[in-house]
Design an enzyme around this catalytic site. Structure first.
Site, mmCIF file in Angstrom:
data_model
loop_
_atom_site.group_PDB
_atom_site.id
_atom_site.type_symbol
_atom_site.label_atom_id
_atom_site.label_comp_id
_atom_site.label_asym_id
_atom_site.label_seq_id
_atom_site.Cartn_x
_atom_site.Cartn_y
_atom_site.Cartn_z
ATOM 1 N N TRP A 107 49.313 45.304 37.487
ATOM 2 C CA TRP A 107 49.043 43.928 37.910
ATOM 3 C C TRP A 107 50.292 43.245 38.419
ATOM 4 C CZ3 TRP A 107 44.471 43.332 39.378
ATOM 5 C CH2 TRP A 107 43.412 43.961 38.722
ATOM 6 N N ASP A 183 51.193 35.705 34.472
ATOM 7 C CA ASP A 183 49.796 36.101 34.564
ATOM 8 C C ASP A 183 49.347 36.462 33.146
ATOM 9 O OD1 ASP A 183 47.358 37.372 34.873
ATOM 10 O OD2 ASP A 183 48.034 38.770 36.430
ATOM 11 N N LYS A 207 38.224 38.144 31.285
ATOM 12 C CA LYS A 207 38.673 39.052 30.228
ATOM 13 C C LYS A 207 38.412 38.418 28.865
ATOM 14 C CE LYS A 207 40.176 41.367 33.780
ATOM 15 N NZ LYS A 207 41.437 41.190 34.373
#
Ligand SMILES: *Cc1c(COP(=O)(O)O)cnc(C)c1O
Length: 371
Positions: A107, A183, A207
């Site tokens: 990511w 993030d 999530k």
């Protein structure tokens, strides 16, 4: 109704209580005569849902008063562009500036790649050579002199690497007002977090918060108003903040479900209680994996994610049989990300200890029959 245990990395399982309440309110939200999907976002009913969700989130995460909570769209990947667009303008717009990225998994690889469209990027550290199995300490980071911001991904969902500490940029020699941007998509609300150490936190909801389509941004006041002139209005944090996340139609249903999750978290005892529960779950699973010669993990112990647990069978040829047996026992979506292989158990807030216990029981059983 009993449901299987769902180990999906995202979109991920939601608490059954939340889904049950949403089902009950689907046709008629609290006597409004309509469901939440059918209401005006500017009506009294939805405005109360939004205000309650923001207030509950602020309370849960202890978000300080000088931070704004924004509900946006586009997911964490859109924020990879929205972050540089929002932090590279303002008073220093004419300067050619650098943003620093610490790369610790798939990511953050994506984040720095996207940022290159808008600014110079300095990779302060990367653990790619070690296949993203550890976190580099700040003492290893090669920071630039005056970066517009420093970006990290505090939980790498695919590689299973989590920060249990917060980098101190001032101690690392950067100007005191350098924003730390994180993030937090896949572990926000899994434990308390000191928001005041960050300039910006962002994450997709799917999530650990609610449905996809909702993106959470928490930004410090003084960072509003630094956007580049071409920033789309709907993605300009200042515009979104000034309109209380209602510059355009927000993802109303996703906000409503997120709000139900926040209330559920409060009923569980808040983030201190969630942390204890998440620790117990992770210890149970890693404890078994460590004790077994049949399975293995690769991430260093001090940064193993409590949310996403990648693991491998000693023989990849058994993977399909493992997954089939798991599905038969009501253990769903355990296949690892294709870039890493093996298995991955995502054990977010909504996964009860009983689900992890059922997984460990199956790991033991499979090891006995195939070891
Ligand atoms: C899932 C995930 C993303 C991608 O989010 P989208 O909502 O699909 O844009 C980005 N970062 C992390 C850490 C993630 O877990």
């Amino acid at each position: 109704m009993t449901r299987p245990f769902n180990f999906s990395a995202g979109p991920a399982a939601l608490p059954a209580e939340v889904l049950t309440q949403a089902a009950e309110e689907m046709l008629d939200w609290q006597g409004a005569g309509m469901g939440v999907m059918e209401m005006s976002h500017r009506g009294r009913e939805f405005m109360s849902i939004l205000a309650q969700a923001q207030a509950d989130l602020r309370e849960l995460l202890a978000v300080p008063d000088n931070y704004r909570i924004l509900f946006m769209q586009g997911g964490a990947l859109a924020e990879n562009a929205i972050v540089p667009m929002n932090l590279l303008g303002g008073e220093r717009a004419g300067e050619r500036r650098t943003a620093d990225y610490v790369v610790t998994g798939s990511w953050s690889v994506k984040s720095q790649k996207e940022a290159r469209k808008y600014c110079d990027v300095n990779i302060a550290a990367t653990t790619e050579a070690e296949k993203f199995t550890r976190l580099p300490q700040v003492s290893e980071w090669q920071l630039s002199k005056d970066p517009a911001y420093v970006h990290i991904c505090t939980n790498e969902t695919i590689h299973g690497v989590e920060y249990f500490w917060t980098p101190d940029l001032a101690a690392a020699g950067l100007p005191a007002d350098t924003p730390l941007v994180a993030d937090v998509s896949s572990h926000v609300l899994s434990r308390p977090m000191d928001v005041s150490k960050f300039g910006v936190l962002y994450g997709g909801a799917q999530k650990n918060i609610g449905p996809s389509g909702l993106t959470l941004v928490i930004v410090r006041d003084d960072l509003l108003g630094r956007s580049l002139p071409f920033t789309p209005s709907a993605f300009d944090w200042k515009t979104v903040a000034e309109n209380d996340s209602m510059f355009n139609t927000p993802p109303t249903y996703a906000i409503y479900i997120a709000g139900l999750v926040f209330q559920w978290l409060k009923r569980q005892g808040g983030l201190v209680a969630m942390e204890a529960q998440n620790k117990a779950k992770a210890e149970l699973l890693y404890g078994y994996l460590d004790s077994s010669g049949f399975y293995r993990t690769t991430v260093e112990a001090d940064c193993r994610s409590r949310m996403n647990v990648p693991f491998f069978l000693h023989d990849d040829a058994l993977n399909e049989a493992f997954l089939t047996g798991a599905r038969e026992r009501g253990l769903l979506q355990l296949k690892g990300h294709k870039s890493v292989g093996g298995m991955r158990a995502s054990i977010y807030n909504a996964m009860p200890l009983a689900g992890v216990q059922a997984l460990v029981d199956y790991l033991r059983e499979f090891e006995r029959s195939h070891g």
